[in-house]
Design a protein around this motif. Sequence first.
Motif, PDB file in Angstrom:
ATOM      1  N   MET A   1      10.217  38.140  -2.673  1.00 22.67           N
ATOM      2  CA  MET A   1      11.470  38.059  -3.657  1.00 22.67           C
ATOM      3  C   MET A   1      12.751  38.974  -2.971  1.00 22.67           C
ATOM      4  SD  MET A   1      11.978  36.273  -6.003  1.00 22.67           S
ATOM      5  CE  MET A   1      10.372  36.017  -6.683  1.00 22.67           C
ATOM      6  N   LEU A   2      13.798  38.498  -3.038  1.00 25.51           N
ATOM      7  CA  LEU A   2      15.069  39.155  -2.370  1.00 25.51           C
ATOM      8  C   LEU A   2      15.436  40.184  -3.428  1.00 25.51           C
ATOM      9  CD1 LEU A   2      16.566  39.208   0.098  1.00 25.51           C
ATOM     10  CD2 LEU A   2      18.343  37.834  -1.063  1.00 25.51           C
ATOM     11  N   LEU A   3      15.884  39.662  -4.730  1.00 28.41           N
ATOM     12  CA  LEU A   3      16.115  40.869  -5.886  1.00 28.41           C
ATOM     13  C   LEU A   3      15.493  40.543  -6.988  1.00 28.41           C
ATOM     14  CD1 LEU A   3      18.813  42.963  -6.501  1.00 28.41           C
ATOM     15  CD2 LEU A   3      19.702  40.674  -7.416  1.00 28.41           C
ATOM     16  N   SER A   4      15.219  41.461  -7.858  1.00 30.68           N
ATOM     17  CA  SER A   4      14.599  41.301  -9.063  1.00 30.68           C
ATOM     18  C   SER A   4      15.387  42.192  -9.887  1.00 30.68           C
ATOM     19  CB  SER A   4      13.009  41.669  -8.854  1.00 30.68           C
ATOM     20  OG  SER A   4      12.625  43.229  -8.762  1.00 30.68           O
ATOM     21  N   VAL A   5      15.400  41.570 -11.122  1.00 28.71           N
ATOM     22  CA  VAL A   5      16.237  42.441 -12.083  1.00 28.71           C
ATOM     23  C   VAL A   5      15.293  42.339 -13.357  1.00 28.71           C
ATOM     24  CG1 VAL A   5      18.168  42.584 -13.656  1.00 28.71           C
ATOM     25  CG2 VAL A   5      18.384  41.847 -11.314  1.00 28.71           C
ATOM     26  N   SER A   6      14.926  43.521 -14.076  1.00 25.96           N
ATOM     27  CA  SER A   6      13.923  43.606 -14.954  1.00 25.96           C
ATOM     28  C   SER A   6      14.742  44.272 -16.358  1.00 25.96           C
ATOM     29  CB  SER A   6      12.623  44.248 -14.765  1.00 25.96           C
ATOM     30  OG  SER A   6      12.029  43.534 -13.582  1.00 25.96           O
ATOM     31  N   ARG A   7      14.789  43.782 -17.437  1.00 21.86           N
ATOM     32  CA  ARG A   7      15.159  44.640 -18.746  1.00 21.86           C
ATOM     33  C   ARG A   7      16.528  45.230 -18.516  1.00 21.86           C
ATOM     34  NH1 ARG A   7      11.418  43.853 -22.469  1.00 21.86           N
ATOM     35  NH2 ARG A   7      12.238  45.810 -23.611  1.00 21.86           N
ATOM     36  N   LEU A   8      17.317  44.611 -17.850  1.00 26.78           N
ATOM     37  CA  LEU A   8      18.606  45.476 -17.659  1.00 26.78           C
ATOM     38  C   LEU A   8      19.361  45.435 -18.753  1.00 26.78           C
ATOM     39  CD1 LEU A   8      19.953  46.610 -15.205  1.00 26.78           C
ATOM     40  CD2 LEU A   8      21.222  44.538 -14.825  1.00 26.78           C
ATOM     41  N   THR A  59      16.189  47.352 -10.967  1.00 27.20           N
ATOM     42  CA  THR A  59      16.553  46.594  -9.868  1.00 27.20           C
ATOM     43  C   THR A  59      15.759  47.038  -8.714  1.00 27.20           C
ATOM     44  OG1 THR A  59      18.517  48.171  -9.712  1.00 27.20           O
ATOM     45  CG2 THR A  59      18.773  46.070 -11.052  1.00 27.20           C
ATOM     46  N   LYS A  60      15.361  45.766  -8.040  1.00 28.61           N
ATOM     47  CA  LYS A  60      14.709  45.993  -6.668  1.00 28.61           C
ATOM     48  C   LYS A  60      15.308  45.131  -5.765  1.00 28.61           C
ATOM     49  CE  LYS A  60      10.140  47.690  -8.702  1.00 28.61           C
ATOM     50  NZ  LYS A  60       8.884  47.236  -8.786  1.00 28.61           N
ATOM     51  N   PHE A  61      15.395  45.762  -4.619  1.00 34.71           N
ATOM     52  CA  PHE A  61      15.736  44.671  -3.453  1.00 34.71           C
ATOM     53  C   PHE A  61      14.519  44.609  -2.354  1.00 34.71           C
ATOM     54  CE2 PHE A  61      17.790  43.132   0.321  1.00 34.71           C
ATOM     55  CZ  PHE A  61      18.711  42.182  -0.049  1.00 34.71           C
ATOM     56  N   GLU A  62      14.149  43.498  -2.390  1.00 37.64           N
ATOM     57  CA  GLU A  62      12.877  43.306  -1.324  1.00 37.64           C
ATOM     58  C   GLU A  62      11.817  44.004  -1.855  1.00 37.64           C
ATOM     59  OE1 GLU A  62      14.557  43.654   2.566  1.00 37.64           O
ATOM     60  OE2 GLU A  62      14.402  41.405   2.643  1.00 37.64           O
ATOM     61  N   GLY A  63      11.657  44.307  -3.192  1.00 40.05           N
ATOM     62  CA  GLY A  63      10.544  44.964  -3.597  1.00 40.05           C
ATOM     63  C   GLY A  63      10.709  46.640  -4.001  1.00 40.05           C
TER      64      GLY A  63
END
Length: 242
Positions: A1-8, A59-63
Amino acid sequence: MLLSVSRLNKLYDGKIAIKDINFTIKKGEIIGLVGENGAGKTSTIKSILKLIHHDGGVTKFEGEEYNNIFDIENKISYIPDEPIFYNNLTCLDNIKFIGRIFSNDTDIFNEKYISLVKKFDFEKHLNKYPEELSKGNKQKLMIILGTLQKFRLMIADEPFTGLDPVQIKVLKEHFISIKNEGNSVMISTHLLDIAESICDRVVIIDKGIVVEQDTIKNLKEKYKADRLEIVYLKIKGKEEWI
């Protein structure tokens, strides 16, 4: 996964701008952040980029979690909804300034910027100052500058604003070429026909909340619609407009 956005989440003066925003971006896809003006698209983008402080979420970029814009330097390129330039420099000098920051090979950089300038029919504006440009040409310059930076993901906030139909087609093809090179693109837009024509998936945001996200094909099947516009109107409860 390139970018993940969680509960922003983001609050302005105690009022909710975005709430529990969740989505991911895969490598080599174009994703649309879709919604009307004021829906929370720009707040979402600026929170992802750490240009504003958000009030919760990860927010995570490549984990890997990141906490400031410097952590994603050379990973994410940003085209804002309001162009930002060095107004005391000509357009060409703005371009060359980016080259001095992001490129170690002058010949490769020059080849790239000349190609982009030609693609966006910008040659005749190079010696002008940004304030002399029309709204559409300011947008084209911002797109050129954003593409010259190093990135794995390009985030473009309302990038089609001010462009004529020919340049809209050119920009759509440009985003597709970025995807074909193995990079990813996220565009925010309220122009549903454009989103439908180039996006692999859309995240529909309304009043600061993600109300749907899926491939356009799946959404059209779910809502028994032949166009993304109809999907959106049904989500908004505007069946009488169909």
